[in-house]
Structure formats: structure tokens, C-alpha cells
Design an enzyme around this catalytic site. Structure first.
Site, short mmCIF file in Angstrom:
data_model
loop_
_atom_site.label_atom_id
_atom_site.label_comp_id
_atom_site.label_asym_id
_atom_site.label_seq_id
_atom_site.Cartn_x
_atom_site.Cartn_y
_atom_site.Cartn_z
N GLN A 1 -21.38 -11.44 -12.30
CA GLN A 1 -22.45 -11.51 -13.27
C GLN A 1 -23.57 -10.46 -13.14
OE1 GLN A 1 -21.88 -13.40 -16.22
NE2 GLN A 1 -23.72 -12.54 -16.71
N ASP B 1 -13.60 -7.65 -16.93
CA ASP B 1 -14.86 -7.05 -17.53
C ASP B 1 -14.69 -5.61 -17.92
OD1 ASP B 1 -16.79 -8.93 -18.27
OD2 ASP B 1 -17.95 -8.87 -16.16
N LYS C 1 -18.56 -19.31 -19.34
CA LYS C 1 -17.24 -18.57 -19.20
C LYS C 1 -16.13 -19.47 -18.34
CE LYS C 1 -19.69 -14.16 -19.11
NZ LYS C 1 -20.11 -13.14 -18.32
#
Ligand code: NAP
Length: 284
Positions: A98, A121, A54
Site C-alpha cells: 500500500q 497492482d 481490499k
């Protein structure tokens, strides 16, 4: 019939070039560089690879990325304090925590603590609630990637019957909410492990999305000839091979279009994270 390949790798490159151009424009016109903070707790090798990929993608398109690595033993309180700092940091437009987090940390409490304006997200109840209310802010990245793969390949979605296999909070459920939005206008059926006569549903679909996490689950006899098949699954076989939830070689003989694994939905997920981070910076 041999299905047309819906090439996620190619589309991800195209969209990342668009995002890079818009990021440069934002810097030129407003002196604003989008920033993504990645929070990595512990030393799970898969999570380390995801975060590294990412951050590399951020570098490629000109988005600043800030890595916050915390030990696996970090307390929930310390993690929440970091989230509060990032929420208040004007250089950070998107925050990525994460997952999974270590078992002693309440994941929901951490996701709930994210600023709704930085939840790139799209997993927080706030973001999902806005989506359910028909006024989305950040679309969750994997389902948004599925939508882009369909739309940018000119697959008709409005009025189509889409059968989604899987109802998880990160893929199946938000994908169903996205597809039934006004303006996208699919007719959506969501199936799960308790659905009866699953093949009857999948055979009635114009578009089947397999997101259940079972290697090569969707067979050719479960697909109507000419249907479009999107494979979200990522499964590693004992010999190390990566396969999706679709029996690719058999299903490509009956479908009109199909995503490969790897190289289908996977590359789109990171791309949509970059997209959301750019949107977050633009709306400051
Ligand atoms: P998950 O949380 O395990 O959810 C799986 C869903 O599939 C559940 O709703 C489950 O039903 C349903 N299911 C399981 N077995 C089934 C069966 N035999 N028939 C019908 N439905 C069944 O998985 P997830 O996080 O959504 O991920 C799904 C797959 O996508 C995994 O392979 C994952 O690795 C992959 N994935 C890929 C990306 C990407 O970027 N390409 C991103 C995220 C996930 P119940 O609700 O009844 O248990």
C-alpha cells in the site's frame, strides 16, 4: 440528452461474482486457493481503510488475504526482506504494497523488488514494460477498470478517439498503453498540465477520461455532444462531499454515457485487483 449511467458498483458486483465462481473452481479442480499479501507500513488512516476494503473484497470472493503491518519506522532493509519472503511463499500469489510509503523508504526500490509474477497492482517497471511491449501480464487495476466499464457497457473503443487527461504512472499513462493495444485499437491522445488548448482536444474526443485530480474540472462546453465521459477523479470538497474531475450534473446533459462519482471507476479498481490475484494463482 441525458447520459446513460455507467454503473461501476453494479459491474463490480457482477465481476466479483464471476471471480468468486472461478476461485471456487480453482480450489475444486487444483486444490489451489489464491492468496493476496497486503503490506501496510505505518498508520495512515486512508491507507488502513484501503487495505481493509481490499481484504474484505478478498474474503467475499474466496481469496485468502494475509496482512503484514509494519511500523512507520521500519527500515527499507527489513521491508525488502519481507518482500523477499513473500516472493518465495507459495501460498502468496499476489503482493500489494500500500502506497505511499514513509519518506525514508525508497518506493521505487520496494516496487522493483516485487516478483514480476506477483505484482498484482501492475505498477512495477516489469509489468509496465510488458504492457508497453504489447504482451501484458498484469494490467494496473484502475485503468483496467476503466477498460472493463467501457467494454462491458458495449461502448465502441476500437477506432474511437479517446482523450485521457492525466499522465500519471498509475492511471493516465498505463490507460493510454492499454487503449492502444492491438485488439483494443483506440486512437489515444494524452493531455497533461502543460497541454495547450485542452478543450480543443477534449471536444474532438469520442471518449474523454478525466484523471487529473481537480474537482469538477471537465465542464459541459469541453465535451462533444454524444461523447462518453469516464471520471477517474476522487476529490473531497471542504464540506466533505466526494466529487470527481467532471462537472457531473452539467456534463450528463451533453454526454451519451457517463460514470458517476462515487460508484463509477472506484469500485472497479478493487475488482481488478481480485481479478489479477486470481490470474496470478491460475498461472502457477
Ligand atoms: P496525479 O499523479 O496527481 O496526476 C495528475 C495528472 O493530471 C498529471 O499528469 C497532471 O499533469 C495532470 N493535470 C493536473 N492538472 C491538470 C490540468 N489543469 N490540465 C490537464 N492536466 C492536468 O494523479 P493520479 O494519481 O493519476 O490520480 C488522478 C485522480 O484519480 C485523482 O483524483 C485520484 O484521487 C484519482 N484516482 C482514483 C482512483 C480510483 O480508484 N477511482 C485510483 C487512482 C487515482 P502533469 O503530469 O503535467 O503534472
Amino acid at each position: 440528452m441525458t447520459a446513460v449511467l455507467l454503473d461501476g458498483k453494479q459491474l463490480a458486483q457482477t465481476m466479483q461474482a464471476e471471480i468468486a465462481a472461478q476461485t471456487a473452481e480453482l480450489l475444486r479442480t487444483r486444490g489451489l486457493r489464491p492468496g493476496l499479501a497486503a503490506v501496510l507500513v505505518g498508520e495512515d488512516p486512508a491507507s488502513q481503510i484501503y487495505v481493509r476494503n481490499k481484504r474484505r473484497a478478498c474474503d467475499k470472493v474466496g481469496i485468502a488475504s494475509f496482512l503484514h503491518e509494519l511500523p512507520a519506522a521500519v527500515t527499507e532493509l527489513d521491508l525488502l526482506a519481507l518482500i523477499a519472503r513473500l516472493n518465495a511463499d507459495p501460498a502468496v500469489h499476489g503482493i500489494l504494497v500500500q502506497l505511499p510509503l514513509p519518506p525514508h523508504i525508497n518506493e521505487a526500490a520496494v516496487v522493483d523488488a516485487l516478483s514480476p509474477f506477483k505484482d498484482v497492482d501492475g505498477f512495477s517497471p516489469h509489468s509496465l514494460g510488458l504492457l508497453a511491449a504489447g504482451r501484458p501480464r498484469f494490467l494496473p487495476c484502475t485503468p483496467h477498470g476503466v477498460l472493463q466499464l467501457l467494454v462491458r457497457n458495449n461502448i465502441p473503443v476500437a477506432g474511437a478517439h479517446v482523450v485521457v487527461i492525466g499522465r500519471s504512472n498509475i492511471v493516465g499513462k498505463p490507460l493510454a498503453l492499454i487503449l492502444m493495444q492491438k485488439g483494443i485499437d483506440a486512437t489515444v491522445t494524452v493531455c497533461h498540465s502543460r497541454s495547450k488548448n485542452l478543450a480543443d482536444w477534449t471536444r474532438s474526443a469520442d471518449i474523454v477520461v478525466a484523471a487529473l485530480g481537480k474537482a469538477r474540472f471537465l465542464r459541459a462546453d469541453m465535451v462533444r455532444p454524444g461523447a462518453v465521459v469516464v471520471d477517474v477523479g476522487i476529490n473531497r470538497l471542504p464540506d466533505g462531499t466526494l466529487v470527481g474531475d467532471v462537472d457531473f450534473e452539467a456534463v450528463r446533459q451533453v454526454a451519451s454515457a457517463i460514470t458517476p462519482v462515487p460508484g463509477g471507476v472506484g469500485p472497479m479498481t478493487i475488482t481488478m485487483l481480485l481479478y489479477n490475484t486470481l490470474q496470478a494463482a491460475r498461472s502457477v
